[in-house]
Scaffold this motif. Structure first.
Motif, PDB file in Angstrom:
ATOM      1  N   TRP A 206      37.676  48.241  45.901  1.00 34.36           N
ATOM      2  CA  TRP A 206      36.958  48.147  44.636  1.00 34.36           C
ATOM      3  C   TRP A 206      35.544  47.590  44.770  1.00 34.36           C
ATOM      4  O   TRP A 206      34.762  47.608  43.809  1.00 34.36           O
ATOM      5  N   VAL A 207      35.173  47.110  45.968  1.00 30.50           N
ATOM      6  CA  VAL A 207      33.839  46.536  46.141  1.00 30.50           C
ATOM      7  C   VAL A 207      32.750  47.572  45.886  1.00 30.50           C
ATOM      8  O   VAL A 207      31.738  47.294  45.227  1.00 30.50           O
ATOM      9  N   ASP A 208      32.927  48.795  46.375  1.00 27.98           N
ATOM     10  CA  ASP A 208      31.925  49.839  46.158  1.00 27.98           C
ATOM     11  C   ASP A 208      31.770  50.152  44.675  1.00 27.98           C
ATOM     12  O   ASP A 208      30.660  50.385  44.191  1.00 27.98           O
ATOM     13  N   THR A 209      32.879  50.151  43.942  1.00 28.10           N
ATOM     14  CA  THR A 209      32.812  50.400  42.505  1.00 28.10           C
ATOM     15  C   THR A 209      32.103  49.258  41.798  1.00 28.10           C
ATOM     16  O   THR A 209      31.305  49.470  40.879  1.00 28.10           O
ATOM     17  N   ALA A 210      32.392  48.029  42.204  1.00 26.20           N
ATOM     18  CA  ALA A 210      31.727  46.876  41.607  1.00 26.20           C
ATOM     19  C   ALA A 210      30.219  46.962  41.831  1.00 26.20           C
ATOM     20  O   ALA A 210      29.423  46.683  40.920  1.00 26.20           O
ATOM     21  N   ARG A 211      29.806  47.348  43.025  1.00 22.60           N
ATOM     22  CA  ARG A 211      28.381  47.480  43.320  1.00 22.60           C
ATOM     23  C   ARG A 211      27.750  48.561  42.457  1.00 22.60           C
ATOM     24  O   ARG A 211      26.670  48.361  41.866  1.00 22.60           O
TER      25      ARG A 211
ATOM     26  N   ARG B 148      42.984  46.762  30.993  1.00 22.69           N
ATOM     27  CA  ARG B 148      42.183  47.538  31.910  1.00 22.69           C
ATOM     28  C   ARG B 148      41.579  46.577  32.944  1.00 22.69           C
ATOM     29  O   ARG B 148      41.680  45.375  32.802  1.00 22.69           O
ATOM     30  N   THR B 149      40.971  47.133  33.969  1.00 21.34           N
ATOM     31  CA  THR B 149      40.253  46.324  34.942  1.00 21.34           C
ATOM     32  C   THR B 149      38.765  46.547  34.743  1.00 21.34           C
ATOM     33  O   THR B 149      38.312  47.678  34.661  1.00 21.34           O
ATOM     34  N   ARG B 150      38.009  45.466  34.659  1.00 20.34           N
ATOM     35  CA  ARG B 150      36.568  45.578  34.491  1.00 20.34           C
ATOM     36  C   ARG B 150      35.886  44.865  35.647  1.00 20.34           C
ATOM     37  O   ARG B 150      36.125  43.698  35.913  1.00 20.34           O
ATOM     38  N   PHE B 151      35.038  45.562  36.345  1.00 18.42           N
ATOM     39  CA  PHE B 151      34.310  44.988  37.463  1.00 18.42           C
ATOM     40  C   PHE B 151      33.160  44.162  36.916  1.00 18.42           C
ATOM     41  O   PHE B 151      32.418  44.605  36.052  1.00 18.42           O
TER      42      PHE B 151
ATOM     43  N   ALA C  89      31.166  40.027  45.814  1.00 19.63           N
ATOM     44  CA  ALA C  89      31.636  40.928  44.763  1.00 19.63           C
ATOM     45  C   ALA C  89      32.858  40.310  44.091  1.00 19.63           C
ATOM     46  O   ALA C  89      33.629  39.585  44.722  1.00 19.63           O
ATOM     47  N   SER C  90      33.041  40.598  42.805  1.00 19.17           N
ATOM     48  CA  SER C  90      34.188  40.062  42.083  1.00 19.17           C
ATOM     49  C   SER C  90      34.633  41.041  41.009  1.00 19.17           C
ATOM     50  O   SER C  90      33.868  41.907  40.575  1.00 19.17           O
ATOM     51  N   ARG C  91      35.865  40.889  40.588  1.00 12.25           N
ATOM     52  CA  ARG C  91      36.357  41.665  39.450  1.00 12.25           C
ATOM     53  C   ARG C  91      37.344  40.826  38.674  1.00 12.25           C
ATOM     54  O   ARG C  91      38.072  40.006  39.238  1.00 12.25           O
TER      55      ARG C  91
ATOM     56  N   ALA D   7      40.422  35.668  32.392  1.00 11.15           N
ATOM     57  CA  ALA D   7      41.364  36.555  33.062  1.00 11.15           C
ATOM     58  C   ALA D   7      41.355  36.292  34.563  1.00 11.15           C
ATOM     59  O   ALA D   7      40.398  35.738  35.107  1.00 11.15           O
ATOM     60  N   PRO D   8      42.425  36.676  35.252  1.00 10.07           N
ATOM     61  CA  PRO D   8      42.461  36.492  36.704  1.00 10.07           C
ATOM     62  C   PRO D   8      41.241  37.118  37.368  1.00 10.07           C
ATOM     63  O   PRO D   8      40.750  38.169  36.924  1.00 10.07           O
ATOM     64  N   ILE D   9      40.762  36.494  38.415  1.00  7.00           N
ATOM     65  CA  ILE D   9      39.596  37.004  39.122  1.00  7.00           C
ATOM     66  C   ILE D   9      39.922  37.171  40.599  1.00  7.00           C
ATOM     67  O   ILE D   9      40.599  36.338  41.192  1.00  7.00           O
ATOM     68  N   GLU D  10      39.482  38.277  41.158  1.00  9.88           N
ATOM     69  CA  GLU D  10      39.539  38.511  42.590  1.00  9.88           C
ATOM     70  C   GLU D  10      38.110  38.577  43.108  1.00  9.88           C
ATOM     71  O   GLU D  10      37.212  39.047  42.398  1.00  9.88           O
ATOM     72  N   TYR D  11      37.898  38.114  44.328  1.00 12.38           N
ATOM     73  CA  TYR D  11      36.549  38.148  44.875  1.00 12.38           C
ATOM     74  C   TYR D  11      36.600  38.421  46.373  1.00 12.38           C
ATOM     75  O   TYR D  11      37.620  38.211  47.042  1.00 12.38           O
TER      76      TYR D  11
END
Length: 214
Positions: free
Chosen positions: A188-193, A75-78, A67-69, A55-59
């Protein structure tokens, strides 16, 4: 370019007899003045032996955090947060070195710099190619270089064999917003952490339970 801010954009496309088979788009923003970077990678696969791509990835990252998602269809999964940079191979920038080494080049001077032109391969094995492609040929490479020696745009095209058919591969890349690129820390970085730390805690508790039961 080691001190300037810039945005890197690239696209790789594989086209067969029935049309486009695979497209990969990459964008990476570099803010050297802040020690930060961010980007996104998208794949679109219509027909290819590899099957489904990730799936597409953002970082996003800086000098101490990465951090990446991944963005899924429903849905979006971190996926991650760490203290190490994991993006060394996420751009096409290192590939231009291999491309230049693989191709016979001539130099065309221009008022604002130079243009490198290649029409044949010197070392075909060094040419970066997508998986399952063999026998690269009919190459065309154009590279624009500024008077300061910075590669600002390049385009590579060649034929290759994929199973029993000939396909056309193109890779285009450019630098934009040189000196003016900015990088914002995504929300979304805080959520990923938080999600990464929660997963780590869960693994630790599971290991402690296993040791206790043993």
């Amino acid at each position: 370019m080691s001190e300037a801010n810039y945005t890197f954009v690239s696209q790789q496309r594989v086209v067969g007899s029935n049309g486009t088979m695979w497209v990969t788009n990459r964008t990476r923003r570099i803010a050297n003045d802040e020690g930060a970077y961010a980007g996104r990678i998208d794949h679109r696969v219509e027909e290819f032996p590899l099957g489904r791509f990730a799936a597409p990835i953002e970082y996003w990252g800086n000098e101490s955090v990465y951090a990446s998602r991944r963005i899924l269809s429903d849905r979006t999964r971190f996926r991650g947060w760490s203290r190490t940079d994991q993006t060394d191979n996420l751009t096409s920038l290192p590939l231009i070195e291999r491309t230049l080494a693989a191709t016979d080049l001539s130099v065309v001077d221009r008022p604002d710099g130079a243009r490198l032109v290649g029409r044949s391969l010197r070392e075909p094995a060094r040419l970066p190619s997508p998986p399952y492609l063999t026998d690269p040929r009919n190459v065309s490479l154009t590279v624009r270089v500024t008077g300061e020696g910075v590669i600002t745009r390049w385009r590579l095209a060649y034929d290759a064999t994929l199973t029993n058919q000939t396909v056309r591969v193109t890779r285009e890349a450019r630098l934009t917003d040189i000196g003016s690129t900015t990088v914002r820390r995504p929300d979304w970085v805080d959520t990923a952490r938080a999600e990464t730390l929660a997963r780590d805690d869960e693994v630790t508790r599971s290991e402690e339970t296993t040791r206790t039961e043993a």
